[in-house]
Scaffold this active site. Structure first.
Site, mmCIF file in Angstrom:
data_model
loop_
_atom_site.group_PDB
_atom_site.id
_atom_site.type_symbol
_atom_site.label_atom_id
_atom_site.label_comp_id
_atom_site.label_asym_id
_atom_site.label_seq_id
_atom_site.Cartn_x
_atom_site.Cartn_y
_atom_site.Cartn_z
ATOM 1 C CD GLU A 321 0.000 1.172 2.877
ATOM 2 O OE1 GLU A 321 -0.460 1.904 1.995
ATOM 3 O OE2 GLU A 321 0.246 -0.036 2.715
ATOM 4 C CB CYS A 405 -4.672 -2.555 -2.953
ATOM 5 S SG CYS A 405 -4.258 -1.105 -1.967
#
Lengths: 641, 641
Positions: A321, A405
């Site tokens: 990520e 998120c």
């Protein structure tokens, strides 16, 4: 308490959110949707997915097991933060009542000693603080602190702030120079402690933030020790695979590869990196420390000169990520997480406040209008976690994610957008973003209101009007964006000497009278942008940009395959207002060439040079607006003939 | 027993491996390395990784647990097969002794009822045949059968053939029309049973193969039933994720989406698909069934017209190790498994035998010299599992893999290469591949030897000399490859009327005398190949091809970034012999353009049109030979100016 009492090494300070009114064609409708749809939708998601129920269970009010991912508390905290921001500018008794009820449920879960994390309370009460590298306890705490600060500033209520301070005190009792070594695997608490410090004036929070920052890159690493002596079974493999290179501890995934002052390259998980750098900037704002400032400068250079998408998105790889190597910026597989774009915005905003350098506002604006805004659909209830710059038609936004998120991160940034538009220094008012509306500030002891009228970002004309009860001396700093090569300014109809250059603030110092009118004109031609030759996947291609907006081609607007379209030498590109399209946008129209597939029969490969080109129409839309009309092919980089 | 007694619907039959001598500049050194290094190296790997020890444990000779992946038996079987082929052409008493010892250890593990799979014998003896979709029992059996057939043909020994037949009989006692429904999750046993049938004449094996083929795509699917009633715990998630789309059974991963006669698109795991299609071709060779033949034709069209790399590699996606959509052929992330290229070769070889159509030989040759051969390093002991067409410098061959299907697949294909070079029909001898050496066949009752002299694939001149004790009437079929646009043929110095066209066999029918000399000249210019416009990632790019060889650019040969090089209108490309490079190759040299990076300073993106081009040298090497000089950037597709 006042968030301007601290930050003595910052040239700029933000204008409180409640003093900024946004009333424009572009953002106001988005903020309205955020307020009226997104917040309610996300609250429902937090209820339905057990995110709030986890607090009831931790409080002992409801029976049952912990639900969801171990860091799910943080999503609710971000929703609280977003809602509190919204209440700052748009008071809403019903919403405030809902928020208060949620806060009561959160507060009820806090343990007597101040600890608050529903996963550990419910699942592994004897494993608290044993796996900092993976388990996100400090990360969740940070989001609690930010929510509490926003709630206090937005409503004046201390209910959540008290919860946050008790937890911060608890953490401060455990970690520190003379206490236990430690730091979060996912940075966040560092910047949140700085927020908490600024609002409470409690220096311990500042020192604890510094402590966590300084721990990073020390050897032996806390995380390495955890890997060899794991505390939380199931999550350790994740830890190991991300933190180790073979049998050697690396730590780059969580920026634990080097002490922060020695860091020169942006590495690892992009959101973590951004949140860390935010806190570093906040610390420099307090201390002015050159070594930390220098590290930030090097990191900023690395990301903006070699590791950032043309959208302002960052972190190309799904594997971590995060970041990979210089110039490795693939388009189809771009990760470019929405949260990372948020991080890029808030980091650059913090850097901007240090010295008032326009280059930071440029990156902030770029990411805001493009790589961040693509993260949310026009309906406010569908989100991209990942923001590719090219799609083969298989991508679409989703309503929610197991790891959610991004959606509340979008909500909190939109709800707090006013914070990013203006800045204030001792000598004046700074215009970072041009958004129609009003800002109210004290200058030289006088309250003034600056009214802004503009159709930015679609048009480059900005009219500002000064409202003041008495003449007042101060400097108005107007940002000339990096993308603008011709700007003109007039005051009360009289042209100012044009000292304006790209990527700089023009300082207008004078005694301002009530009714003074400033007109700024930013030239906004359509530009064809090319990438550094080292980004080899963009070679032979251009991206279309107009003002702050990056454009893209979507399948739905074209007869031909958008991945195959070629921009000729003279494509005759023109901007055209399309009020009924995608909520009202400016499109770019022109001519392109397309390969004539008709000449291909039953072959997959053949000697080159036999495929004719024909002229076809091109319509480009702003990148952020793609995928609001169904799935389809999309590209930001277009072949250049 | 004779492998030409069956296949009554095949026009061609292979020439037995022992009657083919390969003695050329290209393949002979590779086969020698395969024989002298690869086989010993792989045997050692099979010992070291417990692959052979598993048989000792299953036999009860050694204590201990099963080691490795549950289908590891198959790797040893492929090594046996490779070694047996090698012994066919290169008798070697030491190697044969080692092989015999391994076979003794394999045979000792066979249970009294004929069952043989070391994972199930050692780990889950009560779960045999309960999870056909995942557990590869039938797949491993198939590789045992192929090994046994090769061993019998290569050495005349029945030791392994008897083991194979007992296991085949055991399986035949369980599965069948009146017995249990079932089929392998990974196809292989179908084609292996056809091999076993051809060598034993036992029709039951043929019918069992047909049964397994016909089971595919039937509903309810055996695999779906297994998912709902799982037999082997840990592996079921794998099964589920690959076979289900949400809550719906799909089966495309294992070509179980439709009955085989209705299949039109190549789908799912590429190696599985290829092995299935091989068996389907073998069945058509026996039955001539039009519906099955038609399905093969459609599948062949789909893969060669829309789903094959320019290297002959297939299966772009790592997700399913297989096929995706038409024209989706990414280069950097290309999976293009080495085993899938092997599958493409052996499938096209089987199709070729049905009617003698050159198009199948063309694909076979393409995959052989490119997408297959890239799978092995020049040293014979490093292998690519995955064969990208573009590398950012992070790829390199490895010595072995946890899932080690590819290395022994390379070994068995190289050891049996002679099989693919020639074919025999009732009326003549067929030259599929041009490889210097000799072939001995019976034609019209006379034994003849055809000697071939050539420096193919580097040169297009091929000289063939007939050796016969008496004049003999037959047709010599010479393949004119698809890549060749000018071919000429002379017999004893006298030019033949040129009826030759690309992708066809030229039939030379005459009474051949001892010493007759045939000269074939295949024009081999350097060609720039373009991809179908629908392969959008190759748009604006060309690949360099000369003869059967696809070329690539490697970083080590260039001052400039290979991903940025641009081929101008007239690059002056020339072929040049490089005897000391990479074992002796022909390189392509010419001029390219490169973007001038010097004009870029501190920017990542900027308005286009300001980057100058400069001339630089280009050196292309055969694709198969890349990554034999360390890691580095590589590309097969080159920007075309």
């Amino acid at each position: 308490m006042n968030n301007m009492v601290h930050g003595k090494h910052r040239r700029l300070h933000p204008v409180p959110l409640r003093d900024v009114v946004i009333d424009d064609v572009f953002w106001a409708p988005r903020i309205k949707i955020n307020r009226e749809h997104t917040l309610a939708y996300q609250l429902q998601q937090c209820e339905d997915t057990g995110r709030i129920r986890n607090f009831d269970k931790a409080a002992g009010v409801v029976d049952g097991e912990f639900e969801g991912i171990f860091f799910n508390d943080s999503d609710l905290y971000k929703w609280i933060e977003a809602t509190a921001y919204s209440l700052s500018t748009y008071p809403d008794a019903d919403l405030e009542e809902k928020l208060d009820q949620v806060i009561v449920r959160v507060a009820a879960a806090q343990e007597d000693d101040g600890y608050l994390n529903t996963y550990f309370i419910l699942v592994e009460p004897d494993k608290k603080w044993t796996n900092l590298g993976v388990m996100h306890e400090l990360y969740c705490a940070g989001h609690l602190f930010q929510a509490a600060v926003a709630h206090y500033l937005g409503t004046g209520k201390r209910t959540l702030l008290d919860v946050a301070c008790r937890f911060a005190d608890h953490i401060d009792g455990i970690f520190g120079p003379e206490k236990r070594k430690g730091m979060p695997g996912h940075e966040e608490i560092e910047l949140a402690l700085m927020d908490l410090y600024r609002v409470t004036g409690e220096a311990r929070y500042f020192h604890l933030s510094e402590f966590f920052i300084d721990q990073r890159g020390q050897r032996p690493s806390v995380f390495e020790q955890e890997i060899h002596n794991p505390g939380t079974g199931g999550k350790v493999a994740h830890n190991r695979s991300h933190f180790m290179v073979g049998e050697t501890y690396c730590g780059a995934y969580a920026q634990d590869h080097l002490p922060v002052r020695e860091q020169r390259e942006v590495v690892g998980h992009a959101v973590r990196a951004m949140y860390l750098y935010c806190a570093m900037a906040d610390v420099v704002g307090e201390t002015g420390e050159p070594a930390l400032r220098d590290a930030l400068e090097k990191l900023w250079h690395n990301v903006t000169r070699a590791r950032m998408y043309v959208t302002g998105g960052i972190g190309p790889s799904s594997h971590n990520e995060g970041f990979t190597q210089d110039y490795h910026l693939p388009n189809t597989t771009a990760y470019a997480e929405t949260c990372a774009a948020v991080g890029n915005i808030i980091w650059n905003w913090r850097l901007l406040m240090l010295d008032g350098e326009a280059r930071f506002a440029d990156v902030m604006e770029l990411a805001l209008y493009n790589g961040f805004l693509s993260g949310v659909a026009l309906d406010g209830t569908h989100f991209f976690y990942v923001n590719p710059l090219r799609s083969n038609g298989d991508r679409e936004r989703e309503g929610w994610f197991g790891c959610a998120c991004c959606p509340p991160n979008v909500a909190r940034l939109l709800a707090s957008l006013g914070l990013y538009a203006y800045g204030q220094s001792e000598d004046g008012l700074w215009m970072h973003l041009y958004i129609a509306g009003r800002v109210k500030v004290q200058q030289s002891g006088t309250e003034i209101t600056l009214k802004t009228e503009t159709r930015y970002p679609w048009h480059g004309e900005v009219k500002m009007t000064m409202e003041t009860d008495q003449p007042v001396d101060f400097t108005l700093y107007l940002r000339i964006p990096d993308w603008c090569r011709e700007a003109s300014i007039s005051i009360n109809g009289s042209s100012q000497e044009s000292k304006s250059v790209s990527s700089a603030y023009t300082a207008l110092k004078r005694t301002w009278q009530n009714g003074d009118t400033i007109r700024l004109s930013l030239s906004m031609p359509i530009e064809q942008i090319e990438a550094h030759p080292n980004i080899t996947n963009n070679q032979g291609k251009v991206a279309l940009r107009r003002g702050p907006m990056l454009y893209c081609l979507e399948e739905i607007d074209h007869d031909d395959h958008v991945h195959g379209m070629i921009l000729p030498e003279d494509p005759g590109l023109e901007a055209e207002t399309a009020p009924d399209l995608l909520g009202g946008i400016t499109v770019i129209r022109g001519k392109a060439l397309a390969l004539d597939r008709e000449s291909w029969n039953d072959e997959l490969y053949r000697p080159s040079g036999h495929t004719a080109l024909r002229v076809t129409d091109l319509t480009a839309i702003p990148y952020y607006a793609w995928n609001n009309r169904g799935k389809g092919n999309m590209t930001t980089w277009i072949h250049k003939g």
